[in-house]
Design an enzyme around this catalytic site. Structure first.
Site, PDB file in Angstrom:
ATOM      1  N   ARG A 102      54.717  14.340   7.458  1.00  0.00           N
ATOM      2  CA  ARG A 102      54.959  12.932   7.111  1.00  0.00           C
ATOM      3  C   ARG A 102      56.435  12.605   7.360  1.00  0.00           C
ATOM      4  O   ARG A 102      56.779  11.565   7.896  1.00  0.00           O
ATOM      5  CB  ARG A 102      54.577  12.641   5.649  1.00  0.00           C
ATOM      6  CG  ARG A 102      55.076  11.274   5.192  1.00  0.00           C
ATOM      7  CD  ARG A 102      54.402  10.720   3.941  1.00  0.00           C
ATOM      8  NE  ARG A 102      54.046  11.694   2.946  1.00  0.00           N
ATOM      9  CZ  ARG A 102      54.916  12.376   2.186  1.00  0.00           C
ATOM     10  NH1 ARG A 102      56.213  12.163   2.287  1.00  0.00           N
ATOM     11  NH2 ARG A 102      54.480  13.267   1.319  1.00  0.00           N
ATOM     12  N   TYR A 106      51.012 -13.943  14.815  1.00  0.00           N
ATOM     13  CA  TYR A 106      49.846 -13.062  14.850  1.00  0.00           C
ATOM     14  C   TYR A 106      49.142 -13.131  13.483  1.00  0.00           C
ATOM     15  O   TYR A 106      49.800 -13.009  12.444  1.00  0.00           O
ATOM     16  CB  TYR A 106      50.291 -11.634  15.168  1.00  0.00           C
ATOM     17  CG  TYR A 106      49.178 -10.637  15.059  1.00  0.00           C
ATOM     18  CD1 TYR A 106      48.168 -10.593  16.019  1.00  0.00           C
ATOM     19  CD2 TYR A 106      49.106  -9.749  13.996  1.00  0.00           C
ATOM     20  CE1 TYR A 106      47.129  -9.686  15.907  1.00  0.00           C
ATOM     21  CE2 TYR A 106      48.071  -8.840  13.884  1.00  0.00           C
ATOM     22  CZ  TYR A 106      47.087  -8.814  14.846  1.00  0.00           C
ATOM     23  OH  TYR A 106      46.053  -7.926  14.743  1.00  0.00           O
ATOM     24  N   ASP A 109      59.205  -9.493  16.941  1.00  0.00           N
ATOM     25  CA  ASP A 109      57.958  -8.829  17.319  1.00  0.00           C
ATOM     26  C   ASP A 109      57.875  -8.920  18.846  1.00  0.00           C
ATOM     27  O   ASP A 109      57.626  -9.987  19.396  1.00  0.00           O
ATOM     28  CB  ASP A 109      56.777  -9.537  16.644  1.00  0.00           C
ATOM     29  CG  ASP A 109      55.432  -8.879  16.959  1.00  0.00           C
ATOM     30  OD1 ASP A 109      55.342  -8.170  17.987  1.00  0.00           O
ATOM     31  OD2 ASP A 109      54.474  -9.086  16.195  1.00  0.00           O
ATOM     32  N   LYS A 126      49.105  -2.155  21.805  1.00  0.00           N
ATOM     33  CA  LYS A 126      48.926  -3.092  22.909  1.00  0.00           C
ATOM     34  C   LYS A 126      49.565  -2.519  24.185  1.00  0.00           C
ATOM     35  O   LYS A 126      49.121  -1.507  24.661  1.00  0.00           O
ATOM     36  CB  LYS A 126      49.476  -4.459  22.513  1.00  0.00           C
ATOM     37  CG  LYS A 126      49.122  -4.884  21.064  1.00  0.00           C
ATOM     38  CD  LYS A 126      47.645  -5.154  20.853  1.00  0.00           C
ATOM     39  CE  LYS A 126      47.251  -5.311  19.387  1.00  0.00           C
ATOM     40  NZ  LYS A 126      47.991  -6.300  18.624  1.00  0.00           N
TER      41      LYS A 126
HETATM   42  C1  LIG Z   1      48.261  -6.555  17.240  1.00  0.00           C
HETATM   43  C2  LIG Z   1      49.516  -7.210  16.838  1.00  0.00           C
HETATM   44  C3  LIG Z   1      50.165  -6.881  15.632  1.00  0.00           C
HETATM   45  C4  LIG Z   1      49.573  -5.895  14.644  1.00  0.00           C
HETATM   46  O1  LIG Z   1      49.540  -4.592  15.140  1.00  0.00           O
HETATM   47  P1  LIG Z   1      48.391  -3.517  14.778  1.00  0.00           P
HETATM   48  O2  LIG Z   1      48.757  -2.357  15.632  1.00  0.00           O
HETATM   49  O3  LIG Z   1      47.088  -4.132  15.096  1.00  0.00           O
HETATM   50  O4  LIG Z   1      48.543  -3.242  13.318  1.00  0.00           O
HETATM   51  C5  LIG Z   1      51.349  -7.515  15.345  1.00  0.00           C
HETATM   52  N1  LIG Z   1      51.888  -8.427  16.175  1.00  0.00           N
HETATM   53  C6  LIG Z   1      51.297  -8.768  17.330  1.00  0.00           C
HETATM   54  C7  LIG Z   1      51.943  -9.791  18.214  1.00  0.00           C
HETATM   55  C8  LIG Z   1      50.101  -8.182  17.700  1.00  0.00           C
HETATM   56  O5  LIG Z   1      49.509  -8.547  18.845  1.00  0.00           O
END
Ligand SMILES: *Cc1c(COP(=O)(O)O)cnc(C)c1O
Length: 381
Positions: free
Chosen positions: A46, A98, A170, A195
């Site tokens: 961890r 998001y 983000d 992603k």
């Molecule tokens: C998918 C996504 C998230 C969240 O991420 P997870 O890996 O699904 O927890 C946050 N911000 C954006 C822009 C996303 O596309």
């Protein structure tokens, strides 16, 4: 070192003990100590794992930061940031956010006394108007999801600096291939590595990258104390994904541009939201802060009927109807019932997420095949 080399070599080293070119998957929870407290830098997975560490170093390199942290999901990474704050602290966030981030902010952290203000950041004066002495963080998502608005990161940085508040970006949609927020002056870059960074729709993971040591130490403390880490196998997969990020992104952008133009010229399509169009409201900012325009876009079918949007997504064959984005394969989604279902209808519609909106994540397949898929699906409406 150029970005295209960094994806393959940046902060990446061969395994010191064996020379393995790719870091081995250290599938272990614990590490032998020769005497209490005497070990080779790892105690418990961890706290630290060599495969995860290799990935964290690579993340830091790609975003031009000094410290990288990997989490079990993008939301777990955001969760760690929110734990930096105490009740009464205020956070100003992008209004078309998001859906999961919005849910975490409003359904989880409001309960613990954090105060969130959602503003349209296309006009950065809206941010200044909301800053108080309790403001601790500005949260920017650009391009926004799914409306593809572009926020001027440099303008927001000016506001953050003047008011001595942290700025987090983000960077999931853009990736470091298209924009480097830390270079512009942001404090934290966050990713859903699920992603584009992973890029193959086979992993759920989150990442943070920062430059400042003190901030990094606080986040490492929270990563270990709360424990939302990712496993070594997933770390290995994302390291492998990163190696092709630049070639994938180049193709996502090329295909995205062609698909956007095709949709724009299609007689049955009403609006296409893609920052590469000269008449996109934030096109000039996109040109300035992004290297290219990416493979994400949204559109509506003429007449704006939900039923038509559903018909189109049901009839697409190469574009798989699924949540998520950023993989090599093309995906389509219906934000109102899928990714953004957790946002109240009135809130959603204010930002343009109507029942007829379709979002595309354009993959790296042959673009002629993708366009043919759209052509055939649109014959049904
Ligand atoms: C998918 C996504 C998230 C969240 O991420 P997870 O890996 O699904 O927890 C946050 N911000 C954006 C822009 C996303 O596309």
């Amino acid at each position: 070192m150029q970005f295209n080399t960094k994806t393959i070599h940046g902060n990446q080293h061969h395994d010191a003990s064996t020379g393995a070119v790719m870091p081995p998957i250290y599938q272990t929870s614990t590490y032998a100590q020769t005497s209490p407290g005497v070990h080779k830098g790892y105690e418990y997975s961890r706290t630290g794992n060599p495969t995860r560490h290799a990935l964290e170093e690579a993340f830091a390199s790609l975003e031009n930061g000094n410290y990288g942290l990997a989490f079990g999901s993008g939301l777990a990474a955001i969760d760690a940031i929110l734990k930096l704050f105490v009740p009464g602290d205020e956070i100003i966030a992008t209004n078309d956010l998001y859906g999961g981030t919005y849910r975490l902010f409003t359904k989880v952290y409001e309960k613990f006394g954090l105060v969130f203000k959602f503003v349209d950041m296309q006009n950065t004066e809206n941010i200044s108007a909301q800053v108080t002495s309790n403001t601790k963080l500005i949260w920017v998502e650009t391009p926004t999801n799914p409306m593809m608005n572009i926020i001027d990161i440099e303008a927001v940085i000016q506001i953050a600096r003047q008011n001595k508040v942290l700025l987090a970006v983000d960077n999931t949609f853009a990736t470091p291939y298209l924009q480097l927020p830390l270079d512009m002056g942001a404090d934290i870059v966050m990713h859903s590595a699920t992603k584009y960074l992973g890029g193959h729709s086979d992993v759920v993971m989150g990442a943070l990258v920062v430059k400042d040591k003190e901030l990094a130490d606080k986040l490492y403390f929270l990563q270990n104390a709360s424990g939302a880490v990712c496993g070594p196998m997933d770390s290995f997969l994302v390291l492998r994904g990163l190696k092709t990020l630049h070639v994938r992104m180049q193709r996502h952008c090329e295909n995205g541009a062609q698909v956007a133009v095709y949709l724009k010229n299609h007689p049955k399509i009403d609006k296409v939201y893609w920052p590469g169009f000269e008449n996109h409201p934030n096109h000039e900012i996109a040109r300035r802060q992004m290297k290219d325009f990416g493979g994400m876009m949204s559109f509506t079918v003429k007449g704006n009927h939900k039923a038509d949007a559903i018909t189109v997504v049901e009839n697409l064959k190469l574009f798989t109807l699924a949540e998520s984005l950023g993989g090599v394969e093309s995906l389509c989604g219906h934000p109102a019932t899928m990714t953004h279902a957790s946002i109240p209808k009135e809130e959603r519609e204010k930002t343009g997420v109507t029942d007829s909106l379709i979002r595309l994540s354009v993959g790296i397949e042959d673009v002629g095949d993708l366009i043919e898929d759209l052509r055939l699906a649109l014959l049904h409406v």
